[in-house]
Design a protein around this motif. Structure first.
Motif, PDB file in Angstrom:
ATOM      1  N   GLY A 129       0.798  -1.219   0.000  1.00 16.95           N
ATOM      2  CA  GLY A 129       0.000   0.000   0.000  1.00 16.95           C
ATOM      3  C   GLY A 129       0.828   1.265   0.000  1.00 16.95           C
ATOM      4  N   GLU A 130       2.019   1.216   0.607  1.00 19.93           N
ATOM      5  CA  GLU A 130       2.897   2.384   0.607  1.00 19.93           C
ATOM      6  C   GLU A 130       3.346   2.747  -0.807  1.00 19.93           C
ATOM      7  OE1 GLU A 130       4.110   4.348   3.615  1.00 19.93           O
ATOM      8  OE2 GLU A 130       2.097   3.516   3.771  1.00 19.93           O
ATOM      9  N   LEU A 131       3.412   1.752  -1.685  1.00 18.63           N
ATOM     10  CA  LEU A 131       3.810   2.030  -3.072  1.00 18.63           C
ATOM     11  C   LEU A 131       2.810   2.928  -3.773  1.00 18.63           C
ATOM     12  CD1 LEU A 131       5.057  -1.452  -4.346  1.00 18.63           C
ATOM     13  CD2 LEU A 131       6.406   0.448  -3.466  1.00 18.63           C
ATOM     14  N   VAL A 132       1.553   2.817  -3.374  1.00 20.71           N
ATOM     15  CA  VAL A 132       0.510   3.632  -4.022  1.00 20.71           C
ATOM     16  C   VAL A 132       0.782   5.110  -3.770  1.00 20.71           C
ATOM     17  CG1 VAL A 132      -1.958   4.089  -4.163  1.00 20.71           C
ATOM     18  CG2 VAL A 132      -1.144   1.748  -3.783  1.00 20.71           C
ATOM     19  N   GLY A 133       1.062   5.464  -2.524  1.00 27.38           N
ATOM     20  CA  GLY A 133       1.365   6.853  -2.217  1.00 27.38           C
ATOM     21  C   GLY A 133       2.639   7.343  -2.878  1.00 27.38           C
ATOM     22  N   LEU A 134       3.629   6.466  -2.987  1.00 26.91           N
ATOM     23  CA  LEU A 134       4.901   6.865  -3.580  1.00 26.91           C
ATOM     24  C   LEU A 134       4.851   6.907  -5.103  1.00 26.91           C
ATOM     25  CD1 LEU A 134       7.360   4.983  -1.225  1.00 26.91           C
ATOM     26  CD2 LEU A 134       7.039   7.452  -1.402  1.00 26.91           C
ATOM     27  N   ALA A 135       3.770   6.404  -5.697  1.00 25.77           N
ATOM     28  CA  ALA A 135       3.621   6.519  -7.156  1.00 25.77           C
ATOM     29  C   ALA A 135       3.652   7.985  -7.582  1.00 25.77           C
ATOM     30  CB  ALA A 135       2.325   5.857  -7.602  1.00 25.77           C
ATOM     31  N   GLU A 136       3.142   8.865  -6.740  1.00 26.49           N
ATOM     32  CA  GLU A 136       3.156  10.294  -7.060  1.00 26.49           C
ATOM     33  C   GLU A 136       4.590  10.806  -7.223  1.00 26.49           C
ATOM     34  OE1 GLU A 136       1.564  14.597  -5.298  1.00 26.49           O
ATOM     35  OE2 GLU A 136       1.347  12.762  -4.099  1.00 26.49           O
ATOM     36  N   GLU A 137       5.500  10.295  -6.383  1.00 28.76           N
ATOM     37  CA  GLU A 137       6.890  10.734  -6.484  1.00 28.76           C
ATOM     38  C   GLU A 137       7.526  10.272  -7.797  1.00 28.76           C
ATOM     39  OE1 GLU A 137       7.720  12.846  -4.284  1.00 28.76           O
ATOM     40  OE2 GLU A 137       5.943  12.422  -3.073  1.00 28.76           O
ATOM     41  N   VAL A 138       7.121   9.107  -8.281  1.00 27.36           N
ATOM     42  CA  VAL A 138       7.597   8.636  -9.590  1.00 27.36           C
ATOM     43  C   VAL A 138       7.164   9.617 -10.673  1.00 27.36           C
ATOM     44  CG1 VAL A 138       7.401   6.817 -11.324  1.00 27.36           C
ATOM     45  CG2 VAL A 138       7.637   6.221  -8.898  1.00 27.36           C
ATOM     46  N   HIS A 139       5.897  10.008 -10.655  1.00 22.07           N
ATOM     47  CA  HIS A 139       5.387  10.961 -11.653  1.00 22.07           C
ATOM     48  C   HIS A 139       6.130  12.295 -11.553  1.00 22.07           C
ATOM     49  CE1 HIS A 139       1.740   8.865 -13.277  1.00 22.07           C
ATOM     50  NE2 HIS A 139       1.969   8.123 -12.210  1.00 22.07           N
ATOM     51  N   LYS A 140       6.424  12.706 -10.315  1.00 13.96           N
ATOM     52  CA  LYS A 140       7.124  13.981 -10.136  1.00 13.96           C
ATOM     53  C   LYS A 140       8.549  13.914 -10.675  1.00 13.96           C
ATOM     54  CE  LYS A 140       4.596  15.698  -6.077  1.00 13.96           C
ATOM     55  NZ  LYS A 140       4.712  16.029  -4.634  1.00 13.96           N
ATOM     56  N   VAL A 141       9.268  12.834 -10.371  1.00 19.15           N
ATOM     57  CA  VAL A 141      10.634  12.704 -10.883  1.00 19.15           C
ATOM     58  C   VAL A 141      10.628  12.750 -12.410  1.00 19.15           C
ATOM     59  CG1 VAL A 141      12.617  11.162 -11.120  1.00 19.15           C
ATOM     60  CG2 VAL A 141      11.529  11.446  -8.895  1.00 19.15           C
ATOM     61  N   ASP A 228       3.853  -6.728  -5.885  1.00 22.28           N
ATOM     62  CA  ASP A 228       2.693  -6.667  -6.778  1.00 22.28           C
ATOM     63  C   ASP A 228       1.570  -7.602  -6.351  1.00 22.28           C
ATOM     64  OD1 ASP A 228       1.583  -5.766  -9.546  1.00 22.28           O
ATOM     65  OD2 ASP A 228       1.455  -7.968  -9.608  1.00 22.28           O
ATOM     66  N   ALA A 229       1.906  -8.815  -5.914  1.00 23.39           N
ATOM     67  CA  ALA A 229       0.878  -9.804  -5.569  1.00 23.39           C
ATOM     68  C   ALA A 229       0.050  -9.391  -4.362  1.00 23.39           C
ATOM     69  CB  ALA A 229       1.545 -11.156  -5.302  1.00 23.39           C
ATOM     70  N   HIS A 230       0.529  -8.423  -3.604  1.00 25.01           N
ATOM     71  CA  HIS A 230      -0.181  -8.003  -2.394  1.00 25.01           C
ATOM     72  C   HIS A 230      -1.009  -6.737  -2.601  1.00 25.01           C
ATOM     73  CE1 HIS A 230       2.159 -11.037  -0.328  1.00 25.01           C
ATOM     74  NE2 HIS A 230       3.259 -10.505  -0.840  1.00 25.01           N
ATOM     75  N   LEU A 231      -1.045  -6.233  -3.829  1.00 27.54           N
ATOM     76  CA  LEU A 231      -1.840  -5.043  -4.157  1.00 27.54           C
ATOM     77  C   LEU A 231      -3.241  -5.429  -4.569  1.00 27.54           C
ATOM     78  CD1 LEU A 231       0.847  -3.191  -6.291  1.00 27.54           C
ATOM     79  CD2 LEU A 231      -0.158  -2.267  -4.191  1.00 27.54           C
ATOM     80  N   SER A 232      -4.211  -4.588  -4.235  1.00 29.00           N
ATOM     81  CA  SER A 232      -5.561  -4.771  -4.760  1.00 29.00           C
ATOM     82  C   SER A 232      -5.546  -4.471  -6.257  1.00 29.00           C
ATOM     83  CB  SER A 232      -6.538  -3.834  -4.060  1.00 29.00           C
ATOM     84  OG  SER A 232      -6.261  -2.479  -4.420  1.00 29.00           O
ATOM     85  N   GLU A 233      -6.585  -4.883  -6.950  1.00 34.98           N
ATOM     86  CA  GLU A 233      -6.653  -4.635  -8.387  1.00 34.98           C
ATOM     87  C   GLU A 233      -6.597  -3.141  -8.690  1.00 34.98           C
ATOM     88  OE1 GLU A 233      -9.574  -5.632 -12.225  1.00 34.98           O
ATOM     89  OE2 GLU A 233      -9.903  -6.581 -10.280  1.00 34.98           O
ATOM     90  N   HIS A 234      -7.297  -2.355  -7.892  1.00 34.97           N
ATOM     91  CA  HIS A 234      -7.290  -0.903  -8.074  1.00 34.97           C
ATOM     92  C   HIS A 234      -5.893  -0.332  -7.888  1.00 34.97           C
ATOM     93  CE1 HIS A 234      -7.536   3.239  -6.425  1.00 34.97           C
ATOM     94  NE2 HIS A 234      -8.414   3.408  -7.398  1.00 34.97           N
ATOM     95  N   ASP A 235      -5.206  -0.780  -6.811  1.00 34.86           N
ATOM     96  CA  ASP A 235      -3.875  -0.252  -6.525  1.00 34.86           C
ATOM     97  C   ASP A 235      -2.840  -0.741  -7.540  1.00 34.86           C
ATOM     98  OD1 ASP A 235      -4.890   1.138  -4.405  1.00 34.86           O
ATOM     99  OD2 ASP A 235      -4.179  -0.252  -2.877  1.00 34.86           O
ATOM    100  N   GLN A 236      -3.036  -1.942  -8.061  1.00 35.96           N
ATOM    101  CA  GLN A 236      -2.123  -2.442  -9.086  1.00 35.96           C
ATOM    102  C   GLN A 236      -2.077  -1.516 -10.298  1.00 35.96           C
ATOM    103  OE1 GLN A 236      -3.401  -6.465  -9.921  1.00 35.96           O
ATOM    104  NE2 GLN A 236      -1.726  -7.357  -8.747  1.00 35.96           N
ATOM    105  N   SER A 237      -3.242  -0.999 -10.680  1.00 36.34           N
ATOM    106  CA  SER A 237      -3.276  -0.124 -11.857  1.00 36.34           C
ATOM    107  C   SER A 237      -2.474   1.148 -11.614  1.00 36.34           C
ATOM    108  CB  SER A 237      -4.722   0.223 -12.227  1.00 36.34           C
ATOM    109  OG  SER A 237      -5.340   1.014 -11.220  1.00 36.34           O
ATOM    110  N   ILE A 238      -2.516   1.677 -10.395  1.00 37.13           N
ATOM    111  CA  ILE A 238      -1.768   2.889 -10.058  1.00 37.13           C
ATOM    112  C   ILE A 238      -0.269   2.612 -10.078  1.00 37.13           C
ATOM    113  CG2 ILE A 238      -1.300   4.575  -8.230  1.00 37.13           C
ATOM    114  CD1 ILE A 238      -4.259   4.176  -7.362  1.00 37.13           C
ATOM    115  N   VAL A 239       0.117   1.525  -9.439  1.00 36.69           N
ATOM    116  CA  VAL A 239       1.540   1.191  -9.333  1.00 36.69           C
ATOM    117  C   VAL A 239       2.110   0.812 -10.700  1.00 36.69           C
ATOM    118  CG1 VAL A 239       3.193  -0.422  -8.316  1.00 36.69           C
ATOM    119  CG2 VAL A 239       1.377   0.572  -6.900  1.00 36.69           C
ATOM    120  N   ARG A 240       1.364   0.054 -11.466  1.00 38.20           N
ATOM    121  CA  ARG A 240       1.865  -0.366 -12.781  1.00 38.20           C
ATOM    122  C   ARG A 240       1.975   0.811 -13.748  1.00 38.20           C
ATOM    123  NH1 ARG A 240      -1.440  -6.149 -13.383  1.00 38.20           N
ATOM    124  NH2 ARG A 240      -0.281  -7.230 -11.727  1.00 38.20           N
TER     125      ARG A 240
END
Length: 249
Positions: A129-141, A228-240
């Motif tokens: 779940g922490e990866l979901v929040g950090l996805a924003e930092e990927v977009h920013k970089v 990845d296997a521990h993400l919900s389907e919704h969160d997987q789309s954000i992280v991927r």
């Protein structure tokens, strides 16, 4: 060593002053386990009935961090994947300075018997779940690199390098008494690909700005592959989506 003895004596004097208004006091960290250096701070964990908080003060030329928590909060640290990796070893090696009711000794006993087993599933889900929040930092970089804004890109690259480590520690079942030990422990657990990318992203090894940013994006992709296997389907789309963007940058 002389500085350890001095710090321990300062801690004992502080504890004696604070004792009448507390439920217990323990010395944590490097001073407690003898790995401190002359500039190490003195970490006191203080059990209180009310008014929790953190206070930083100077005592006899040493910085002291006084962390006040209720017994319920102290107990809860063993059940939270974001707290347990540091709380468990801290309690295991703590030096008990004031324990009128046996509370601190009981917590230390619990820490010494603690295992990841009951917390394993929650730890993986929290880390993912922490990866979901950090996805924003990927977009920013990626965005700041495209806009040629190196300071902003560098700031977000550092956020990724630092903040990925705590969820990855939980995912790897790492316990660390101090954050000073976390970075090396995680590099050892994840192996050379992670270690080399982290060193470039954090500036340990020489790398130009864009290489360092791409190294931070690599760290995110490595973490995503592990969790990845521990993400919900919704969160997987954000992280991927973030991983796809990172791969193209």
């Amino acid at each position: 060593m002389h500085h350890t003895l001095h710090a321990t004596q300062v801690a004992e004097r502080l504890a004696a002053e604070l004792a009448p208004t507390t439920l217990g006091i323990a010395l944590f960290g490097s001073v407690a386990n003898g790995t401190d250096h002359p500039a190490s701070d003195i970490d006191l964990m203080i059990a209180v009935a009310s008014d929790p908080g953190v206070e930083v003060c100077q005592a006899e030329g040493r910085m002291a961090v006084l962390t006040r928590k209720t017994p319920a909060d102290l107990e809860a640290a063993f059940t939270h994947p974001w707290e347990a990796p540091a709380a468990v070893p801290a309690w295991r090696y703590a030096r008990l300075l004031h324990d009128p009711t046996g509370l601190m000794a009981r917590l230390q006993t619990e820490a010494r018997a603690w295992t990841w087993g009951p917390l394993a599933t929650e730890a993986d889900r929290w880390a993912a779940g922490e990866l979901v929040g950090l996805a924003e930092e990927v977009h920013k970089v990626c965005g700041m690199l495209a806009l040629d804004r190196p300071r902003a890109a560098a700031a977000n690259r550092q956020i990724l390098a630092l903040q990925l480590c705590h969820p990855m520690a939980a995912a790897n079942r790492i316990l660390f008494d101090s954050e000073n030990d976390l970075w090396d422990a995680l590099a050892d657990a994840e192996g050379p690909v992670w270690a080399q990318a982290w060193d470039k992203a954090a500036g340990v090894t020489e790398a130009d700005h864009e290489t360092g940013c791409r190294a931070a994006l690599t760290l995110y992709r490595l973490a995503a592959a592990k969790l990845d296997a521990h993400l919900s389907e919704h969160d997987q789309s954000i992280v991927r989506t973030a991983c796809d963007l990172a791969a193209k940058t």
